[in-house]
Write a protein that holds these residues in place. Structure first.
Motif, mmCIF file in Angstrom:
data_model
loop_
_atom_site.group_PDB
_atom_site.id
_atom_site.type_symbol
_atom_site.label_atom_id
_atom_site.label_comp_id
_atom_site.label_asym_id
_atom_site.label_seq_id
_atom_site.Cartn_x
_atom_site.Cartn_y
_atom_site.Cartn_z
ATOM 1 N N GLU A 212 2.999 6.225 2.395
ATOM 2 C CA GLU A 212 3.150 7.695 2.306
ATOM 3 C C GLU A 212 2.540 8.378 3.521
ATOM 4 N N LYS A 213 1.375 7.869 3.907
ATOM 5 C CA LYS A 213 0.695 8.416 5.087
ATOM 6 C C LYS A 213 1.601 8.280 6.324
ATOM 7 N N SER B 245 0.837 -1.206 0.000
ATOM 8 C CA SER B 245 0.000 0.000 0.000
ATOM 9 C C SER B 245 0.872 1.256 0.000
ATOM 10 N N ARG C 198 -0.098 4.121 -0.586
ATOM 11 C CA ARG C 198 -0.845 5.191 0.073
ATOM 12 C C ARG C 198 -0.596 5.194 1.588
#
Ligand code: COA
Ligand code: MG
Length: 297
Positions: A25-26, A20, A22
């Motif tokens: 990055e989070k 993931s 995403r």
């Protein structure tokens, strides 16, 4: 073997699935002690290769700020561990997390691989740390050997869900069914000068329950806790950071003990309670944890 550099504070170890981008990055944008890109159970069997590529790129491209960056491999003997390690090492992470460690062989293999990679890349020797997850019956029984297997080993992680499955226990909120193992992990960690990172709290919407379980872990002697969701970071962080009241009390105990020692007393009274060596040692641990957390104590 060159001794590893001193471990950094690891109050919160946040996982995210390695496939993931995403979530990775989070996580890179969060103020969290340790970020752990997972290639093991958070990734479906069909996505393992894609996850390795995502992890390789993320390590090369993202700035994780002050957070430590870890990669969790599949277990030694699973068949995936060598490819996982190759993907992780390419990005020079701060450390490698090895799950389901059951024997000395697993850590010896990992230590040799990491040493080879450091030499081959002319990286500073010993800079990549190892963290062992102990979460099976055999791992608990072999804790002593595991703790002494590698000078790179910096921390043990306790996995309650895997352990419960392995021993046939049913997980409950008070966690008595895994208490022996939970206590064995923290005790062995202390005996070998390692950090101990406590179990995952699965219900990430129940932050009060998380705070209670984290407080129990801190009282058992754990130095940190695993997290699976960004909302868990703040409650865990605060459970494993000594409060101002605890620090002030510890400072009083240590100062009073020094004065009493100089006056020739090993045991003395403070606020109507006896203080002697073990109480002073516990106070020193509080101060050391505060200092490790960047607090002037
Ligand atoms: N790390 C980083 N970011 C995370 C995260 C994590 N572990 N878990 C959730 N997020 C992000 C989400 O991407 C979302 O942000 P977005 O809306 O901008 O995409 C935000 O935080 C809120 O997430 P939420 O909607 O509450 O949760 P979810 O349904 O997306 O995910 C889980 C729930 C449990 C699947 C997810 O938290 C997760 O993947 N946890 C880690 C699982 C894991 O690694 N397991 C193996 C180790 S035990
Ligand atoms: Mg596990």
């Amino acid at each position: 073997m060159t001794p590893a550099s001193p471990p950094r504070v690891r109050r919160t170890l946040l996982y995210m699935p390695g496939d993931s981008r995403r979530k990775i990055e989070k996580a890179a944008g969060l103020d969290v002690d340790s970020v752990c890109l997972d290639l093991e159970d958070g990734v479906a069997a069909s996505q393992k290769a894609a996850a390795r590529e995502t992890v390789r790129r993320a390590l090369a491209e993202l700035d994780f700020g002050g957070s430590e960056v870890l990669v969790r491999l599949n277990p030694f003997g699973s068949g995936g561990e060598a490819d996982d390690l190759a993907a992780a090492i390419a990005g020079h992470p701060d450390g490698i997390v090895l799950p389901k460690v059951e024997s000395i062989d697993a850590l010896r293999w990992l230590d040799a691989q990491v040493t080879g990679a450091e030499q081959g890349n002319r990286w500073p020797p010993g800079a990549i740390g190892l963290i062992a997850m102990v979460e099976t019956a055999r791992g608990i029984v072999n804790l002593k050997e595991i703790c002494g297997a590698s000078s790179r080993l910096q921390a043990l992680v306790f996995g309650a869900e895997d352990l419960a499955g392995d021993i046939g226990a049913t997980r409950t909120a008070d966690a008595w069914e895994v208490f022996y193992a939970r206590s064995a992990v923290v005790t062995h960690a202390a005996a070998f000068g390692l950090q101990a990172i406590d179990m995952v709290f699965l219900d990430y919407t129940d932050l009060d329950g998380l705070a209670r379980e984290a407080a129990v872990g801190a009282r058992l002697g754990y130095s940190g806790k695993q997290a699976i969701h960004p909302a868990q970071v703040a409650p865990i962080h605060s459970a494993f950071t000594p409060t101002a009241t605890a620090i002030a009390h510890a400072r009083r105990v240590v100062d009073a003990a020094q004065a009493q020692q100089s006056a020739g007393f090993g045991a003395f009274a403070l606020d109507g309670r006896m203080v002697d060596a073990p109480i002073v040692k516990a106070a020193e641990v509080v101060l050391a944890r505060a200092r490790a957390a960047g607090i002037d104590a």
